[in-house]
Design a protein around this motif. Structure first.
Motif, PDB file in Angstrom:
ATOM      1  N   GLY A 248     -12.547 -16.923  -8.484  1.00 16.57           N
ATOM      2  CA  GLY A 248     -12.473 -16.261  -7.187  1.00 16.57           C
ATOM      3  C   GLY A 248     -12.344 -17.263  -6.056  1.00 16.57           C
ATOM      4  N   CYS A 249     -13.068 -18.376  -6.148  1.00 20.59           N
ATOM      5  CA  CYS A 249     -12.956 -19.432  -5.134  1.00 20.59           C
ATOM      6  C   CYS A 249     -11.541 -20.003  -5.084  1.00 20.59           C
ATOM      7  CB  CYS A 249     -13.949 -20.548  -5.425  1.00 20.59           C
ATOM      8  SG  CYS A 249     -15.671 -20.131  -5.088  1.00 20.59           S
ATOM      9  N   LEU A 250     -10.948 -20.231  -6.256  1.00 19.89           N
ATOM     10  CA  LEU A 250      -9.595 -20.779  -6.308  1.00 19.89           C
ATOM     11  C   LEU A 250      -8.612 -19.849  -5.605  1.00 19.89           C
ATOM     12  CD1 LEU A 250      -9.265 -22.192  -9.940  1.00 19.89           C
ATOM     13  CD2 LEU A 250      -9.007 -23.459  -7.818  1.00 19.89           C
ATOM     14  N   GLY A 251      -8.668 -18.558  -5.928  1.00 23.52           N
ATOM     15  CA  GLY A 251      -7.750 -17.614  -5.304  1.00 23.52           C
ATOM     16  C   GLY A 251      -7.929 -17.528  -3.810  1.00 23.52           C
TER      17      GLY A 251
ATOM     18  N   PRO B  46      -6.198 -12.546  -4.407  1.00 21.44           N
ATOM     19  CA  PRO B  46      -7.109 -13.335  -3.568  1.00 21.44           C
ATOM     20  C   PRO B  46      -7.879 -12.469  -2.583  1.00 21.44           C
ATOM     21  CG  PRO B  46      -4.837 -13.611  -2.829  1.00 21.44           C
ATOM     22  CD  PRO B  46      -4.779 -12.839  -4.111  1.00 21.44           C
ATOM     23  N   VAL B  47      -9.124 -12.848  -2.341  1.00 19.29           N
ATOM     24  CA  VAL B  47      -9.981 -12.161  -1.384  1.00 19.29           C
ATOM     25  C   VAL B  47     -10.374 -13.161  -0.295  1.00 19.29           C
ATOM     26  CG1 VAL B  47     -12.179 -10.970  -1.038  1.00 19.29           C
ATOM     27  CG2 VAL B  47     -10.856 -10.586  -3.149  1.00 19.29           C
ATOM     28  N   LEU B  48     -10.121 -12.810   0.939  1.00 18.71           N
ATOM     29  CA  LEU B  48     -10.440 -13.712   2.042  1.00 18.71           C
ATOM     30  C   LEU B  48     -11.948 -13.965   2.101  1.00 18.71           C
ATOM     31  CD1 LEU B  48      -9.514 -15.272   4.573  1.00 18.71           C
ATOM     32  CD2 LEU B  48      -9.873 -13.148   5.884  1.00 18.71           C
ATOM     33  N   ASN B  49     -12.316 -15.244   2.153  1.00 18.78           N
ATOM     34  CA  ASN B  49     -13.726 -15.646   2.238  1.00 18.78           C
ATOM     35  C   ASN B  49     -13.818 -16.738   3.301  1.00 18.78           C
ATOM     36  OD1 ASN B  49     -16.293 -16.809   1.877  1.00 18.78           O
ATOM     37  ND2 ASN B  49     -16.315 -16.333  -0.313  1.00 18.78           N
ATOM     38  N   ARG B  50     -14.099 -16.327   4.534  1.00 13.01           N
ATOM     39  CA  ARG B  50     -14.100 -17.285   5.644  1.00 13.01           C
ATOM     40  C   ARG B  50     -15.196 -18.330   5.487  1.00 13.01           C
ATOM     41  NH1 ARG B  50     -10.465 -15.714   9.264  1.00 13.01           N
ATOM     42  NH2 ARG B  50      -9.935 -13.489   9.454  1.00 13.01           N
TER      43      ARG B  50
ATOM     44  N   ARG C 125     -16.628 -23.976   4.452  1.00 16.55           N
ATOM     45  CA  ARG C 125     -17.288 -24.997   3.629  1.00 16.55           C
ATOM     46  C   ARG C 125     -16.266 -25.990   3.081  1.00 16.55           C
ATOM     47  NH1 ARG C 125     -20.565 -20.677   1.960  1.00 16.55           N
ATOM     48  NH2 ARG C 125     -19.475 -20.392  -0.037  1.00 16.55           N
ATOM     49  N   TYR C 126     -15.077 -25.482   2.740  1.00 15.99           N
ATOM     50  CA  TYR C 126     -14.032 -26.379   2.239  1.00 15.99           C
ATOM     51  C   TYR C 126     -13.646 -27.405   3.303  1.00 15.99           C
ATOM     52  CZ  TYR C 126      -9.415 -28.000   0.727  1.00 15.99           C
ATOM     53  OH  TYR C 126      -8.327 -28.774   0.391  1.00 15.99           O
TER      54      TYR C 126
END
Length: 476
Positions: free
Chosen positions: A408-411, A453-457, A462-463
């Motif tokens: 999930g993080c990758l997407g 992909p799911v948007l994760n602001r 953090r990235y």
């Protein structure tokens, strides 16, 4: 008579043998665990004789399960590409441990060649790093009396793990090196597809001590098996075999493998790209044709989770369960500077202290390690984007592809669909396809689970913070 194909997959945790029938269906498999030795100096090794015997046991295991009318037409071997062995030309006996691709023991010596890094990169497609075989060969020549004695008598052979295993498993002790594995010695030139005299001189390696460079598909000789001799027709690297499990190479797909290390690959056609922070690899070679991959490497994937489990003195399954609990509690993870086994592409720092930035529960620290794997892969995918058509998705394989949070993080980071192949046998299946050749054209392609992909602001933020912290840590 039932025709089948034998795939031998020698990995960091086990040696495996798998038999696929003429329709591409898995008939039977056998797995034998192997040990990894680590010492206080940071050396990472395997016992060469254990690897040989484990493959022999796996071969015997699948042969015992073959149907009465079964016939293995041909076999292939895939190994970890940068692992290195020294052995005797006359007997095949190992003169060194299997020095793992993860091992960086000659990093200090290699620094003296820093001024030649661009030349080495141009010739080999590789960044100058102690993970590759040449500096390991140099260490063996400088430190191992058995290697020194064999050199003096002309009995010394040095080469990739695959070459050693071919020598020991195939009748007649043949000495061959396939392109995928030979190229990872950092002594093999892309332009000539052979050992480079200039690089041999640079590292002080005698060409007579190296196996003969050949193509990926080659008549390597016959494996001895309980059901009779089987021609070994393909040798390659584990990561080089994976994309072929899913049919022809697709330049719009990034192939991501999540194992002990993680790898992001994309096919390139025509002129080789100028991507100095990534690797250019030969993925397949015959006498008439060569296919290349642009590749990014992450050294600390499954090995980073193993590192954490050892540090916390807790079994990994328990840690992953605690990560699920931290995720359910919406606990924000700290950042993890992932230097496990050194920092690979696109940063190339051979030694970097792994550390957490921020605090959190043990489960949150597991999430931080998982995120660090995704962050490192995203950095590589960003480097790959300009080379070829726009990426349309990721195809993810390997043991860690089962981790929902990591995928999930990758997407979310790359804003691309992630297809999890859900095929634990991708390396072996790809290898079997290569062995079968045209006979595999109608084999089914594994259908994975597609995840949008799911948007994760918060993850994106953090990235970006992780990129700043990493830049400060490595001075880039």
């Amino acid at each position: 008579m039932q025709i089948s194909y034998l795939a031998l997959d020698q990995g960091g945790h086990s040696s495996r043998a798998l038999v696929f029938d003429s329709r591409g269906e898995l008939l039977t498999s056998a797995s034998v665990p192997i040990a990894t030795r680590r010492n206080a100096l940071g050396h990472i090794e395997h016992d060469p004789e254990e690897l040989v015997s484990s493959l022999q046991q796996a071969i015997a295991g699948v042969c015992a399960e073959l149907p009465a009318d079964g016939h293995i037409r041909a076999a292939g071997l895939a190994t970890q590409r940068s692992s290195l062995v020294c052995w005797s030309r006359q007997t095949g006996a190992a003169l060194s441990p299997v020095i793992s691709w993860q091992d960086r023991r000659n990093a200090a010596w290699l620094e003296r060649l820093a001024s030649r890094a661009d030349e080495i990169r141009t010739r080999t497609g590789l960044v100058l790093t102690p993970h590759y075989g040449a500096s390991k060969m140099r260490w063996c020549l400088d430190h191992l009396p058995a290697v020194q004695a064999a050199r003096a008598t002309g009995e010394l052979v040095m080469g990739p793990l695959a070459s050693f295993l071919v020598c020991r498993l195939v009748a007649g002790l043949p000495l061959f090196a396939d392109p995928a594995n030979a190229s990872r010695t950092q002594l093999w030139a892309l332009a000539t597809r052979n050992w480079s005299p200039e690089l041999l001189a640079l590292f002080g390696i005698d060409a007579k001590a190296l196996p003969r460079a050949v193509t990926s598909r080659y008549a390597y000789g016959n494996l001895g098996t309980p059901v009779g001799p089987v021609p070994l027709t393909v040798a390659t690297g584990d990561q080089s075999a994976v994309p072929f499990a899913f049919g022809p190479l697709d330049p719009s797909v990034a192939y991501v493998n999540l194992g002990t290390g993680a790898f992001a690959q994309r096919a390139v056609s025509g002129q080789l790209p100028d991507a100095p922070r990534l690797l250019v690899s030969v993925v397949w070679s015959t006498a008439e044709h060569v296919d290349y991959l642009l590749e990014g490497t992450v050294n600390g994937a499954g090995s980073a989770l193993d590192w954490l489990a050892e540090r916390e003195h807790v079994p990994l399954p328990v840690l992953l369960s605690e990560a699920d609990a931290a995720l359910a509690a919406s606990e924000p993870p700290p950042l993890f500077i992932n230097g496990v086994s050194g920092l690979g592409a696109p940063f190339w720092v051979s030694a970097l202290e792994s550390r957490f930035i921020g605090t959190g529960s043990r489960g949150a620290r597991v999430l931080a390690v998982l995120e660090s794997i995704a962050f490192l892969l995203q950095a590589n995918l960003e480097e790959m984007q300009p080379h070829g058509p726009a990426l349309k998705g990721l195809l993810v394989t390997g043991g860690l592809s089962a981790n929902d949070y990591l995928c999930g993080c990758l997407g979310s980071l790359c804003s691309l669909p992630v297809t999890r192949a859900e095929d634990p046998e991708a390396t072996a299946r790809g290898l079997a396809r290569l062995v079968a050749g045209d006979a595999a054209s109608a084999w089914p392609v594994p259908q994975g689970r597609r995840q949008m992909p799911v948007l994760n602001r918060e993850l994106q933020e953090r990235y970006q913070q992780w990129r700043r912290e990493l830049k400060q840590a490595v001075g880039q």
